[in-house]
Write an enzyme that holds these catalytic residues in place. Structure first.
Site, mmCIF file in Angstrom:
data_model
loop_
_atom_site.group_PDB
_atom_site.id
_atom_site.type_symbol
_atom_site.label_atom_id
_atom_site.label_comp_id
_atom_site.label_asym_id
_atom_site.label_seq_id
_atom_site.Cartn_x
_atom_site.Cartn_y
_atom_site.Cartn_z
ATOM 1 N N GLY A 124 0.836 -1.195 0.000
ATOM 2 C CA GLY A 124 0.000 0.000 0.000
ATOM 3 C C GLY A 124 0.870 1.243 0.000
ATOM 4 C CB CYS A 125 0.945 4.158 2.274
ATOM 5 S SG CYS A 125 1.961 5.577 2.717
ATOM 6 C CG PHE A 126 6.024 4.101 -1.656
ATOM 7 C CD1 PHE A 126 5.860 5.379 -1.145
ATOM 8 C CD2 PHE A 126 6.274 3.979 -3.023
ATOM 9 C CE1 PHE A 126 5.959 6.494 -1.949
ATOM 10 C CE2 PHE A 126 6.380 5.094 -3.841
ATOM 11 C CZ PHE A 126 6.214 6.352 -3.298
#
Length: 279
Positions: A124-126
């Protein structure tokens, strides 16, 4: 972090479909209800944001990527969407990652320091996932970027617009004498719900799909065992996080690298899941 309104992907997909069929498009709907009605006529009834992406299948992705890319370039005249990344600005390991990507190679160990092994994850959000790995003893370097897509040199704007086949990911350089691959898997599954498709928290889209991308047979063996355990833990739902071989990894823009560790504050763009690594 969000760069478009929540309903933008649905509206833009409808617009590009119309453009691709050579239909003259005058998409100037003045209200949300009018835009939803237009999109519904073009691609069917709208459902929840997450569900739209969960039903978005890979086989037609490449063709849609080409349509999206041309559409965005046409309406923007190029600009930021078409601008590439200045890879010369990147700190280590950025330069060796770019060189490997340009040569279509997948690293197994660091070119600069062969004692360091390499692992790739998408959660998801890196930003949040990168911060979590930065705090694992034995992890020496991290870099965020884009992988699992065919396009060369993708940018954040292109990936988040759905114009490529890439997913946001993180590459980890670790010292096997200090930390094992199993520990890296612990970190990954400690943050990622493997039953949630195409995103985590509130960040959804194919560019936020999750995966463990293995570089060696040893990593694959360990990952397969762990996936088996996770499937038992989540037996009531199907596991949608993928286990695949690592492919070309393109590093992201310099200002996106190690973002959370640099700003040392809660980012307004990350979801609560992304922020876990900041607590």
């Amino acid at each position: 972090r969000r760069m478009m309104p929540r309903n933008a992907p649905l509206v833009l997909l409808a617009a590009t479909a119309a453009a691709a069929s050579s239909t003259t498009l005058a998409f100037t709907a003045s209200s949300p209800s009018a835009r939803r009605a237009f999109a519904s006529r073009a691609i069917g009834p709208a459902s929840s944001y997450a569900a739209r992406f969960k039903n978005y299948h890979a086989p037609r992705q490449l063709g849609l990527n080409m349509i999206f890319g041309k559409f965005f370039r046409d309406i923007s005249g190029g600009g930021a969407f078409a601008a590439g990344i200045d890879y010369s600005e990147l700190d280590h390991p950025g330069q060796e990652l770019v060189k490997a990507a340009e040569e279509n190679r997948v690293l197994v160990t660091s070119a600069e320091n062969p004692k360091l092994s390499v692992a790739t994850f998408a959660g998801g959000c890196f930003w949040g996932l990168e911060l979590a790995y930065q705090r694992v003893p034995g992890v020496v370097h991290t870099a965020v970027g884009y992988t699992q897509g065919p396009e060369k040199g993708p940018t954040y704007t292109q990936v988040c617009a759905g114009a490529t086949g890439h997913t946001e990911a993180i590459i980890v350089y670790y010292d096997p004498s200090e930390t094992g691959y199993d520990t890296l898997l612990d970190t990954f599954f400690g943050r990622v719900d493997p039953t949630t498709a195409n995103g985590q928290g509130n960040d959804f889209g194919r560019q936020n799909r999750t995966g463990v991308y293995v570089h060696t047979k040893e990593q694959e063996k360990a990952a397969r065992a762990r996936f088996g355990e996770e499937k038992l833990l989540h037996s009531s739902k199907p596991t949608v996080t993928v286990l695949k071989s690592a492919v070309t990894f393109w590093p992201a823009e310099k200002y996106r690298q190690q973002y959370l560790s640099k700003v040392q504050r809660r980012s307004q763009w990350c979801t609560s899941n992304c922020r876990k690594g900041h607590n």
